[in-house]
Design an enzyme around this catalytic site. Structure first.
Site, short mmCIF file in Angstrom:
data_model
loop_
_atom_site.label_atom_id
_atom_site.label_comp_id
_atom_site.label_asym_id
_atom_site.label_seq_id
_atom_site.Cartn_x
_atom_site.Cartn_y
_atom_site.Cartn_z
CG ASP A 197 -29.08 -32.34 30.95
OD1 ASP A 197 -29.98 -32.00 30.15
OD2 ASP A 197 -28.38 -31.51 31.57
CG ASP A 205 -26.65 -46.45 23.00
OD1 ASP A 205 -27.24 -47.44 23.44
OD2 ASP A 205 -25.45 -46.47 22.66
CG ASP A 227 -29.30 -49.45 27.66
OD1 ASP A 227 -30.00 -49.82 26.70
OD2 ASP A 227 -28.17 -49.92 27.91
CE LYS A 240 -26.57 -31.18 27.49
NZ LYS A 240 -27.24 -30.73 28.72
CE1 TYR A 242 -22.64 -43.50 20.07
CE2 TYR A 242 -24.54 -44.84 19.56
CZ TYR A 242 -23.74 -44.20 20.49
OH TYR A 242 -24.04 -44.27 21.82
#
Ligand code: NAD
Length: 370
Positions: free
Chosen positions: A226, A250, A254, A193, A142
């Site tokens: 993942d 992020d 959620d 990852k 970001y």
């Protein structure tokens, strides 16, 4: 008795309504002699823009810098849809995060037994769930440069975001995760990852090294981000603390949060670096939800997310673990008694407003105190 400086920034919409209930809880703990709370109040978001022409004034930023913890409500609303971008309500929260150096975002996912049936997952999957996602908040894709859209010679455009992490950024978030796990069930799961990303390779190396050098008595597992998303939906109770970068955090936070139902139930904390002289960290506590303009002014908002954010302040900033446990227990008991705000209502429950829920929690605190 310890004295803690609190800065209360109610903000806009339902922010002041839910914060009024937190203030009742703060006052109750003050009266009980758990600690002395020195409380200041300030403006943030649209209400600050209306008063000062900025989303947070320099004066209130100075108060935030001096506070042991900032309690933040919510910002935004249609009234400020057209204010200049740099002065929009959210700019106040972004400035707080940036100026206070809040690099660690903590999002618990706790499933209260009384609400297990409200989850989109089966009750046995979520009942008793208590996990904590620790997300790196100030680095990664970001913020990495270059970050741009360029036009190529053949006329196409190319969008670029850059995922960057340095050793020290990974070290400090890793330490926060292990220190928090030590107050819980002593297990950290690090999600990245490394199979396809260089930042993932470095992340895994650094987390492994810090674990071995400083937290070898605790459990560490590595999980591909993942797979972690999948596991969170399959069997979330396998986790205690999950640490991850800004982007994965992020998304995973959620997913984890929504395992437990309504937005009105979700607290969060953001922590900065530890001051070596005092051992204190800058800290901001806030509900995950926004200013909910659709219900603002109706006295119907659920104050539990904001009250539970204060419980996190008791736990993480003030080390008042017993008080935090007691507040969590009070919330659990009030829900178990069948009291609900409208957002979490179900059959055979009794719906109350914002103040009714706050008063019931204070009453239950009094009952627990004997
Ligand atoms: P929101 O979280 O404000 O509301 C989403 C839905 O959830 C609404 O239907 C609302 O009524 C409900 N809801 C939220 N909190 C609740 C509570 N405590 N009790 C009962 N119901 C609750 O998100 P939104 O509608 O997308 O955004 C509204 C405004 O809030 C926008 O201006 C947005 O920019 C801002 N916002 C601010 C923050 C923040 O201050 N950190 C976060 C998200 C959104």
């Amino acid at each position: 008795m310890a004295t803690h400086k609190l800065l209360i920034l109610p903000g806009d919409g339902i922010g002041p309504e839910v914060m009024a209930e937190v203030e009742k809880v703060v006052a109750w703990f003050g009266r009980q002699g758990v600690a002395a709370f020195e409380t200041e109040r300030g403006l943030v978001g649209g209400s600050a823009y209306d008063a000062h022409g900025e989303a947070i004034s320099n004066g209130d930023m100075a108060l935030a810098q001096a506070a042991d913890a900032v309690l933040f409500g919510a910002v935004g609303g249609p009234k400020w849809a057209d204010v200049p971008y740099s002065k929009r309500p959210e700019a106040g929260l972004l400035r707080l995060r940036k100026d206070l150096g809040l690099f660690a975002n903590l999002r618990p996912a706790i499933c209260f037994p009384a609400l297990a049936a409200a989850s989109s997952l089966k009750p046995e999957v979520v009942e008793g769930l208590d996990i904590l996602i620790v997300r790196e908040l100030t680095g990664g894709v970001y913020f990495g440069e270059p970050k741009e859209i360029v036009t190529l010679e053949d006329g196409q455009q190319r969008g670029i975001d850059t995922q960057v992490y340095t050793t020290s950024e990974i070290e400090r978030i890793t330490r926060v995760a292990f220190e928090l796990a030590r107050t819980r069930r002593n297990k950290v799961s690090s999600a990245e990852k490394h199979n396809v990303m260089k930042t993932g390779v470095l992340w895994k190396q650094v987390v492994t090294r810090i674990h071995k050098a400083e937290f070898a008595d605790m459990e560490l597992e590595h999980v591909l981000a993942d797979n972690c998303a999948m596991q969170l939906v399959r069997w979330p109770k396998q986790y205690d603390v999950i640490v991850c970068d800004n982007l994965f955090g992020d998304i995973l936070s959620d997913v984890a949060a929504m395992l437990t139902g309504s937005l009105g139930m979700l607290p969060s904390a953001s922590l900065g670096a530890e001051d070596p002289a005092t051992g204190k960290r800058k800290a901001l506590y806030e509900p995950v939800h926004g200013s909910a303009p659709d219900i603002a002014g109706k006295g119907a908002a659920n104050p539990i997310a904001t009250i539970s954010s204060f419980s996190m302040a008791l736990r993480y900033s003030f080390k008042a673990i017993e008080a935090a446990d007691m507040l969590d227990k009070a919330v659990t008991n009030v829900l178990a008694s069948g009291l609900r705000t409208a957002d979490i209502r179900s059959d055979n429950t009794h719906v109350v407003g914002t103040a009714g829920m706050g008063d019931a929690i204070v009453k239950e605190l009094q009952h627990l105190a004997g």
